[in-house]
Design an enzyme around this catalytic site. Structure first.
Site, PDB file in Angstrom:
ATOM      1  N   ASP A 182       1.011  -1.282  -0.206  1.00  0.00           N
ATOM      2  CA  ASP A 182      -0.040   0.188  -0.437  1.00  0.00           C
ATOM      3  C   ASP A 182       1.130   0.957   0.113  1.00  0.00           C
ATOM      4  OD1 ASP A 182      -2.024  -2.005   0.189  1.00  0.00           O
ATOM      5  OD2 ASP A 182      -3.016  -1.141   2.468  1.00  0.00           O
ATOM      6  N   GLU A 185       3.683   1.801  -1.528  1.00  0.00           N
ATOM      7  CA  GLU A 185       4.715   1.814  -2.778  1.00  0.00           C
ATOM      8  C   GLU A 185       3.731   2.449  -3.859  1.00  0.00           C
ATOM      9  OE1 GLU A 185       7.983  -1.705  -3.330  1.00  0.00           O
ATOM     10  OE2 GLU A 185       5.926  -2.290  -2.983  1.00  0.00           O
ATOM     11  N   ASP A 210       0.738   4.341  -2.416  1.00  0.00           N
ATOM     12  CA  ASP A 210       0.315   5.394  -2.248  1.00  0.00           C
ATOM     13  C   ASP A 210       1.333   6.786  -2.396  1.00  0.00           C
ATOM     14  OD1 ASP A 210      -1.764   4.852  -0.770  1.00  0.00           O
ATOM     15  OD2 ASP A 210      -0.925   4.171   1.428  1.00  0.00           O
ATOM     16  N   LYS A 238     -38.149  -9.995  -1.853  1.00  0.00           N
ATOM     17  CA  LYS A 238     -36.963  -9.669  -0.366  1.00  0.00           C
ATOM     18  C   LYS A 238     -37.577 -10.997   0.084  1.00  0.00           C
ATOM     19  CE  LYS A 238     -36.754  -5.733  -0.802  1.00  0.00           C
ATOM     20  NZ  LYS A 238     -36.714  -4.862   0.281  1.00  0.00           N
ATOM     21  N   TYR A 253     -26.194  -1.962 -12.714  1.00  0.00           N
ATOM     22  CA  TYR A 253     -26.988  -3.558 -13.008  1.00  0.00           C
ATOM     23  C   TYR A 253     -27.693  -3.083 -14.012  1.00  0.00           C
ATOM     24  CZ  TYR A 253     -30.029  -0.491 -10.048  1.00  0.00           C
ATOM     25  OH  TYR A 253     -30.844   0.500  -9.449  1.00  0.00           O
ATOM     26  N   CYS A 281     -59.055  15.484  18.072  1.00  0.00           N
ATOM     27  CA  CYS A 281     -60.237  16.492  17.898  1.00  0.00           C
ATOM     28  C   CYS A 281     -61.688  16.209  18.620  1.00  0.00           C
ATOM     29  CB  CYS A 281     -61.065  16.908  16.549  1.00  0.00           C
ATOM     30  SG  CYS A 281     -62.022  15.861  15.383  1.00  0.00           S
ATOM     31  N   CYS A 332     -61.957  10.907  17.167  1.00  0.00           N
ATOM     32  CA  CYS A 332     -60.777  10.871  16.308  1.00  0.00           C
ATOM     33  C   CYS A 332     -60.716  11.059  18.271  1.00  0.00           C
ATOM     34  CB  CYS A 332     -60.794  12.098  15.897  1.00  0.00           C
ATOM     35  SG  CYS A 332     -59.652  13.146  15.778  1.00  0.00           S
ATOM     36  N   GLU A 342     -30.411 -11.604 -10.697  1.00  0.00           N
ATOM     37  CA  GLU A 342     -29.648 -10.687 -10.256  1.00  0.00           C
ATOM     38  C   GLU A 342     -30.428 -10.866  -8.434  1.00  0.00           C
ATOM     39  OE1 GLU A 342     -29.062  -6.864 -11.277  1.00  0.00           O
ATOM     40  OE2 GLU A 342     -29.378  -7.715 -13.927  1.00  0.00           O
ATOM     41  N   SER A 361     -37.871   2.680  -8.868  1.00  0.00           N
ATOM     42  CA  SER A 361     -37.723   1.404  -7.587  1.00  0.00           C
ATOM     43  C   SER A 361     -38.824   0.350  -8.365  1.00  0.00           C
ATOM     44  CB  SER A 361     -38.762   2.228  -6.978  1.00  0.00           C
ATOM     45  OG  SER A 361     -39.857   2.885  -7.090  1.00  0.00           O
ATOM     46  N   LEU A 362     -38.623  -0.853  -7.700  1.00  0.00           N
ATOM     47  CA  LEU A 362     -38.767  -1.880  -8.008  1.00  0.00           C
ATOM     48  C   LEU A 362     -40.442  -2.308  -7.720  1.00  0.00           C
ATOM     49  CD1 LEU A 362     -35.750  -3.457  -7.914  1.00  0.00           C
ATOM     50  CD2 LEU A 362     -37.406  -3.596 -10.132  1.00  0.00           C
ATOM     51  N   ASP A 418     -27.879  -4.007  -0.907  1.00  0.00           N
ATOM     52  CA  ASP A 418     -28.519  -3.263  -0.580  1.00  0.00           C
ATOM     53  C   ASP A 418     -27.614  -1.497  -0.217  1.00  0.00           C
ATOM     54  OD1 ASP A 418     -30.068  -2.463   1.373  1.00  0.00           O
ATOM     55  OD2 ASP A 418     -30.385  -3.657   3.227  1.00  0.00           O
ATOM     56  N   CYS A 431     -59.752  19.277  11.482  1.00  0.00           N
ATOM     57  CA  CYS A 431     -58.982  18.075  13.319  1.00  0.00           C
ATOM     58  C   CYS A 431     -57.556  18.836  13.649  1.00  0.00           C
ATOM     59  CB  CYS A 431     -58.657  17.007  12.897  1.00  0.00           C
ATOM     60  SG  CYS A 431     -58.189  16.443  13.796  1.00  0.00           S
ATOM     61  N   ARG A 438     -30.179   8.904  -6.927  1.00  0.00           N
ATOM     62  CA  ARG A 438     -32.015   8.358  -7.002  1.00  0.00           C
ATOM     63  C   ARG A 438     -32.439  10.152  -6.852  1.00  0.00           C
ATOM     64  NH1 ARG A 438     -36.481   6.277  -5.538  1.00  0.00           N
ATOM     65  NH2 ARG A 438     -36.356   5.900  -6.819  1.00  0.00           N
ATOM     66  N   LYS A 457     -30.207  -8.612  -5.842  1.00  0.00           N
ATOM     67  CA  LYS A 457     -30.983  -6.988  -5.338  1.00  0.00           C
ATOM     68  C   LYS A 457     -29.445  -6.479  -3.813  1.00  0.00           C
ATOM     69  CE  LYS A 457     -34.479  -4.999  -4.290  1.00  0.00           C
ATOM     70  NZ  LYS A 457     -33.206  -3.658  -3.320  1.00  0.00           N
TER      71      LYS A 457
HETATM   72  S1  IVH Z   1     -32.967  -2.776 -11.373  1.00  0.00           S
HETATM   73  C1  IVH Z   1     -35.767  -0.091 -13.683  1.00  0.00           C
HETATM   74  N1  IVH Z   1     -31.173  -4.398  -9.960  1.00  0.00           N
HETATM   75  O1  IVH Z   1     -32.837  -1.987  -6.195  1.00  0.00           O
HETATM   76  C2  IVH Z   1     -35.129  -1.027 -12.662  1.00  0.00           C
HETATM   77  N2  IVH Z   1     -32.152  -2.753  -8.791  1.00  0.00           N
HETATM   78  O2  IVH Z   1     -35.812  -1.752  -4.714  1.00  0.00           O
HETATM   79  C3  IVH Z   1     -34.486  -0.580 -11.374  1.00  0.00           C
HETATM   80  N3  IVH Z   1     -30.742  -2.254  -6.720  1.00  0.00           N
HETATM   81  O3  IVH Z   1     -33.436   1.491  -6.368  1.00  0.00           O
HETATM   82  C4  IVH Z   1     -33.384  -1.258 -10.745  1.00  0.00           C
HETATM   83  N4  IVH Z   1     -29.570  -4.140  -6.953  1.00  0.00           N
HETATM   84  O4  IVH Z   1     -30.802   0.727  -6.286  1.00  0.00           O
HETATM   85  C5  IVH Z   1     -31.921  -3.746  -9.750  1.00  0.00           C
HETATM   86  N5  IVH Z   1     -29.347  -5.625  -9.504  1.00  0.00           N
HETATM   87  C6  IVH Z   1     -29.986  -4.763  -8.916  1.00  0.00           C
HETATM   88  C7  IVH Z   1     -29.897  -4.135  -8.225  1.00  0.00           C
HETATM   89  C8  IVH Z   1     -31.575  -3.021  -7.873  1.00  0.00           C
HETATM   90  C9  IVH Z   1     -29.925  -3.420  -6.202  1.00  0.00           C
HETATM   91  C10 IVH Z   1     -32.112  -1.936  -5.755  1.00  0.00           C
HETATM   92  C11 IVH Z   1     -31.851  -0.707  -7.069  1.00  0.00           C
HETATM   93  C12 IVH Z   1     -33.218  -0.046  -6.736  1.00  0.00           C
HETATM   94  C13 IVH Z   1     -33.671  -0.637  -5.558  1.00  0.00           C
HETATM   95  C14 IVH Z   1     -35.013  -0.853  -5.307  1.00  0.00           C
END
Ligand code: IVH
Length: 668
Positions: free
Chosen positions: A33, A35, A37, A313, A228, A410, A407, A117, A82-83, A121, A430, A140, A119
């Site tokens: 490391d 060298e 640097d 998930k 991805y 109120c 409620c 693929e 998002s998904l 996190d 309210c 995003r 996912k």
């Molecule tokens: S595809 C239109 N692929 O999961 C395509 N997302 O819950 C949308 N993420 O916002 C995303 N691994 O940040 C895709 N292999 C993967 C992923 C992935 C992680 C995240 C991504 C997205 C979020 C949705």
């Protein structure tokens, strides 16, 4: 600068890149490391002496530069979606079933394939390469607009600053930035030693790191990225795109797989259920994508997520705790949400002390009571939930929870509309509803009144200085200057913010006032279509439904909202106070061009420009470019090998033109 210096800089760059690659891609460093640097130091010095030597793809960019003041906002094109989530194999099968139904009646081409693929996190990022060089990294944000964090992204070592091979001139990518577990653990060990509070989990730490203003600190945190998705069309399928991206030297994770059917998708999920814990990064599921791009396009998207992809998930981590009390939250729309106040418990990487119980039906079904020991679960979501009650641990004197008839804020009786699960407070005065609606009104994506936080709203309401969002415009300097800790200066600055909000667009206002089913996107669509409030208010159900993306539910809700005398009165007040009730024309001011306001669909291959470029230019002329043909489509541009969309346009009698016609519309 001498020839020798120029040559040395090039040499250093090459060496550094090679050693980085040995380290990151192959895990086989040849030098220490220290060298490494030293090489970097020498290059930094050379570039400092001769700034003309510094290029955006120089490895010195990875060390990070001086802190910046804030981030520039950049619009995402296409938006970052998002998904949709699924939580069981049945739900995955349902998704496939939905695709089957959507595809029914369409000509059957090649059989649909899927790519699965892991996912990751972490935090999603949009990356732009131009001429093979990394130009921009954008978070995003809200999916439409994000923060330009290029300087920070450049410090990510496994992301090439320059691509290999022959990438397209402009390449837009999507990926995930994450902090490897070992890096996270080491960071926390250091913090522990220093007596600093520990970071909770790698994801939150990554999110915080990506948005640090000092990229030198980011460089120290050793983030990594996985690409991805290509947002630029580079191949006819996602799988081929991934292979090409890897060929450009981009960090595409190798765990992805092609699946011919749902059985193979399920096998992939099962195969990773356990081993994912052994990976050096956190995964919270599997992403399943339709492989063929033409099919992706055919399935299209909703406003939030593509229909052609879904996330599975993995079951979230669960923990046991006790419900101390059940309280009630009254939201902006008056809906009562029961909330479990919990004995704090560590689950899914965070300490949880409250969990939503969703609604009373759910609560009754699970028979959750105060004093119960429950299982709570924290998935990828921020909001934890109560999964089930451990009835064997229930105290003897426990009584079932009773739905409030009034409620809690109120005291007015609560109601339940036919066909709805939710109980609501319908008292427009309210305090809880007023508070939430004012808080929503001033929000950043609504009227954007900075400095008006919930605490201040509470004070203003308590002192009766405001009664709803319209009364914000009657606030006087002395009203504010009299509040705890307020002086003239802060009062004037808030008044200036309130004044500024009068100039927000009608789209913002429509979102701000909280019409049911009208969020940011629909608000903008309506505002842009009608141009001003009066035209919108005068619109009938039919006229509203004729607007692209507006269905009967939205139309009905808009009509109902504007026929309510309270709302009419509010808008009169806003008008008198000088709040803008008009919408500037979308981007283009050129209203007499033939595509302004028209809905256009592009299909097939264009030879003279990419579809993305055509879309941009059409939008700049005020057109709306949609992915699917319907009765609301005004024009279809059919390039070469146009397929089902062209056929549908013909069937529906929609006007059709070719690439030459498009060029004419674009003014050559
Ligand atoms: S595809 C239109 N692929 O999961 C395509 N997302 O819950 C949308 N993420 O916002 C995303 N691994 O940040 C895709 N292999 C993967 C992923 C992935 C992680 C995240 C991504 C997205 C979020 C949705």
């Amino acid at each position: 600068m001498s020839r020798a210096e120029e040559k040395r800089a090039a040499e250093l760059r090459e060496d550094i890149e090679r050693h980085s690659e040995l380290y990151y891609s192959h895990g086989k460093p040849e030098i220490s490391d220290r060298e490494f640097d030293a090489l970097m130091r020498e290059l930094i010095d050379l570039e400092r002496e001769h700034p003309e030597l510094a290029t955006p793809d120089s490895p010195t960019q990875r060390v990070g530069g001086a802190p910046v003041e804030g981030f520039e906002q950049v619009a995402h094109d296409p938006p970052m979606l998002s998904l949709d989530n699924t939580y069981s194999l049945e739900e995955v099968e349902d998704w496939v079933g939905r695709l089957d139904r959507l595809a029914a009646g369409e000509p059957q081409g090649v059989p649909r394939a899927y790519v699965t693929e892991l996912k990751l996190d972490g935090v999603s990022i949009s990356l732009l390469y131009e001429g093979g060089v990394l130009r921009q990294g954008v978070t995003r944000g809200n999916g439409t607009v994000g923060d330009d964090v290029t300087a920070n992204v450049r410090t990510i070592r496994n992301l090439p600053l320059r691509l290999e091979g022959d990438p397209p001139a402009r390449l837009m990518l999507r990926g995930e930035i994450y902090m490897p577990r070992p890096v996270f653990d080491a960071l926390n060990r250091l913090r522990e030693k220093a007596g600093a509070p520990l970071y909770v989990n790698p994801r939150n730490t990554t999110a915080g790191t990506v948005r640090l203003l000092d990229s030198r600190e980011v460089a120290r945190r050793r983030l990594e990225v996985a690409v991805y998705q290509s947002a630029t069309e580079i191949a006819p399928s996602h799988s081929e795109s991934l292979e090409m991206l890897a060929g450009y030297g981009l960090p595409v994770r190798s765990e992805w797989q092609c699946c011919a059917d749902v059985a193979e998708v399920e096998a992939y999920i099962e195969r990773w259920r356990e081993p994912r814990h052994e990976m050096p990064f956190d995964t919270d599921g599997v992403v399943i994508k339709v492989d063929q791009l033409d099919l992706q396009e055919r399935f299209g998207r909703t406003s939030k997520a593509p229909r052609w992809a879904v996330a599975y998930k993995f079951a979230a981590e669960q923990a046991r705790t006790v419900v101390k009390a059940i309280s009630v939250q009254v939201g902006r729309t008056g809906v009562l949400t029961p909330v479990a106040e919990l004995e704090p418990v560590f689950v899914g990487g965070t300490t949880v002390s409250r969990a939503t119980l969703h609604n009373y039906e759910d609560l009754a079904r699970k028979d959750i009571r105060e004093g119960d020991t429950v299982l709570v679960e924290k998935g990828g979501d921020i909001i934890p939930k109560v999964v089930s009650v451990l009835t064997e641990l229930r105290p003897g004197d426990s009584v079932p929870y009773e739905i409030p008839t009034q409620c809690p804020v109120c005291g007015e009786p609560v109601v339940r509309y036919e066909g709805e699960v939710a109980w609501r407070c319908v008292n427009a005065a309210c305090p809880a509803i007023v508070r939430e609606s004012v808080s929503h009104y001033v929000g950043r994506n609504a009227m954007d009144i900075e400095g008006l936080g919930d605490k201040l709203i509470d004070q203003l309401l308590a002192k009766e200085l405001i009664t709803d969002y319209t009364s914000l415009y009657s606030l006087k300097k002395d009203d504010l200057a009299g509040l705890d800790g307020w002086g003239e200066k802060s009062a004037l600055s808030l008044l200036a913010q309130i004044e500024k909000s009068k100039g927000r667009t009608l789209a913002h206002l429509l979102h701000a006032v909280g019409i049911r089913f009208v969020g940011e996107r629909v608000g903008r669509t309506l505002a842009e279509h009608f141009g001003d409030l009066d035209a919108l208010v005068a619109a009938s159900n039919e006229e509203l439904e004729a607007v692209p993306e507006v269905g009967p539910k939205v139309a009905e809700s808009v009509v109902r909202f504007f026929s309510d005398p309270h709302n009419q009165e509010r808008f009169e007040t806003l008008r008198e106070d000088g709040v803008n009730l008009t919408q500037p024309r979308a981007e283009s001011t050129d209203t007499d061009n033939p595509v302004a306001g028209k809905t256009v669909v592009l299909t097939g291959t264009l030879t003279g420009m990419t579809r993305g470029a055509a879309k941009k230019r059409l939008e700049a002329l005020g057109a709306r470019v949609s992915g699917s043909v319907s009765r609301k489509t005004d024009l279809v541009v059919a390039g070469e090998k146009a397929g089902s969309k062209l056929k549908k346009a013909e069937d529906l009698g929609v006007e059709i033109t070719d690439e030459a016609g498009l060029l004419e519309l674009l003014g050559g």
